[in-house]
Design an enzyme around this catalytic site. Sequence first.
Site, PDB file in Angstrom:
ATOM      1  N   THR A 294       0.834  -1.208   0.000  1.00  0.00           N
ATOM      2  CA  THR A 294       0.000   0.000   0.000  1.00  0.00           C
ATOM      3  C   THR A 294       0.862   1.248   0.000  1.00  0.00           C
ATOM      4  OG1 THR A 294      -1.744   1.232   1.143  1.00  0.00           O
ATOM      5  CG2 THR A 294      -0.219   0.016   2.551  1.00  0.00           C
TER       6      THR A 294
ATOM      7  N   ASP B 256      -7.788  -3.344  -0.355  1.00  0.00           N
ATOM      8  CA  ASP B 256      -8.581  -2.383  -1.121  1.00  0.00           C
ATOM      9  C   ASP B 256      -9.827  -2.103  -0.305  1.00  0.00           C
ATOM     10  OD1 ASP B 256      -8.501  -0.879  -3.716  1.00  0.00           O
ATOM     11  OD2 ASP B 256     -10.560  -1.610  -3.734  1.00  0.00           O
TER      12      ASP B 256
ATOM     13  N   LYS C 296     -10.635   0.855  17.151  1.00  0.00           N
ATOM     14  CA  LYS C 296     -10.866   0.799  15.701  1.00  0.00           C
ATOM     15  C   LYS C 296     -10.586  -0.613  15.198  1.00  0.00           C
ATOM     16  CE  LYS C 296     -10.214   2.952  11.256  1.00  0.00           C
ATOM     17  NZ  LYS C 296      -9.392   3.725  10.329  1.00  0.00           N
TER      18      LYS C 296
HETATM   19  P1  ITT Z   1      -3.332   1.794  -1.834  1.00  0.00           P
HETATM   20  O1  ITT Z   1      -4.168   1.397  -3.041  1.00  0.00           O
HETATM   21  O2  ITT Z   1      -1.934   2.133  -2.193  1.00  0.00           O
HETATM   22  O3  ITT Z   1      -3.438   0.790  -0.723  1.00  0.00           O
HETATM   23  P2  ITT Z   1      -5.306   3.934  -1.591  1.00  0.00           P
HETATM   24  O4  ITT Z   1      -5.476   5.080  -0.635  1.00  0.00           O
HETATM   25  O5  ITT Z   1      -5.348   4.270  -3.068  1.00  0.00           O
HETATM   26  O6  ITT Z   1      -3.944   3.160  -1.222  1.00  0.00           O
HETATM   27  P3  ITT Z   1      -7.781   2.420  -1.883  1.00  0.00           P
HETATM   28  O7  ITT Z   1      -7.775   2.481  -3.383  1.00  0.00           O
HETATM   29  O8  ITT Z   1      -8.136   1.122  -1.236  1.00  0.00           O
HETATM   30  O9  ITT Z   1      -6.375   2.839  -1.258  1.00  0.00           O
HETATM   31  O10 ITT Z   1      -8.753   3.563  -1.382  1.00  0.00           O
HETATM   32  C1  ITT Z   1      -9.311   3.545  -0.111  1.00  0.00           C
HETATM   33  C2  ITT Z   1      -9.971   4.892   0.164  1.00  0.00           C
HETATM   34  O11 ITT Z   1     -10.838   4.728   1.283  1.00  0.00           O
HETATM   35  C3  ITT Z   1      -8.952   5.960   0.553  1.00  0.00           C
HETATM   36  O12 ITT Z   1      -9.448   7.228   0.199  1.00  0.00           O
HETATM   37  C4  ITT Z   1      -8.871   5.796   2.064  1.00  0.00           C
HETATM   38  O13 ITT Z   1      -8.453   6.965   2.717  1.00  0.00           O
HETATM   39  C5  ITT Z   1     -10.314   5.415   2.417  1.00  0.00           C
HETATM   40  N1  ITT Z   1     -10.289   4.506   3.567  1.00  0.00           N
HETATM   41  C6  ITT Z   1     -10.014   3.174   3.567  1.00  0.00           C
HETATM   42  N2  ITT Z   1     -10.004   2.699   4.813  1.00  0.00           N
HETATM   43  C7  ITT Z   1     -10.284   3.732   5.629  1.00  0.00           C
HETATM   44  C8  ITT Z   1     -10.389   3.879   7.016  1.00  0.00           C
HETATM   45  O14 ITT Z   1     -10.159   2.866   7.848  1.00  0.00           O
HETATM   46  N3  ITT Z   1     -10.683   5.087   7.494  1.00  0.00           N
HETATM   47  C9  ITT Z   1     -10.881   6.132   6.680  1.00  0.00           C
HETATM   48  N4  ITT Z   1     -10.769   6.100   5.361  1.00  0.00           N
HETATM   49  C10 ITT Z   1     -10.472   4.898   4.823  1.00  0.00           C
END
Ligand code: ITT
Length: 192
Positions: A8, A67, A169
Amino acid sequence: MTVLVVATGNPGKLKEMQSYLEGTPWQLQLKPPELDVEETGATFLENACLKASEIAKVTGEWAIADDSGLSVDALDGAPGIFSARYAEDDGARIDRLLMELGDRSDRGAQFVCAIAVANPQGEIVIQEEGIARGEILRDRQGSGGFGYDPIFYVPKVEKSYAEMTPEMKHQFSHRGLAFELVLPKLKLLEGD
Ligand code: ITT
């Protein structure tokens, strides 16, 4: 110890993933920052598998990917798999979501987290999903966490994600629930 690349580029996710994997026999390694996998899948699980598989193949090591995203009932599940692409930074993403939802009273939503683990050949050996239901607040509440945390409220504990301790959390979140399913399987793999 076998290396496990945490695939990530999101520092908030990375911190949580590292803490959930702490104490396992895997030697965690960061993903090379220049490696960015295009998320072309139609579901959280497809995208998690794409990321884990690609990073494993490129590094030649085991890889774990997450994801995740927020699906809002009244917005037909948006932003969903497009949560990271909803606006340019966390602040703007929250502003857009609050604006799209306006003063609608149906504020139900769910956070979804798909986790995939790939072996060094890029084959998926674990895939699990965790879902946490909650509500979208009208204003930000709390200063912890990352991403959409300040506007996601869990009625059962009367707190937003951003008001929870990391332990709390872990207990109530989509990622914590997904890791509860993933960790026993990772343990079995390490025994191979
Ligand atoms: P990677 O693909 O490199 O892992 P990314 O930020 O692009 O990073 P995603 O495509 O999975 O990851 O997008 C997830 C979105 O949802 C991103 O905007 C995160 O900040 C949000 N998100 C995921 N889990 C969260 C959490 O526990 N609390 C708050 N926001 C979260």
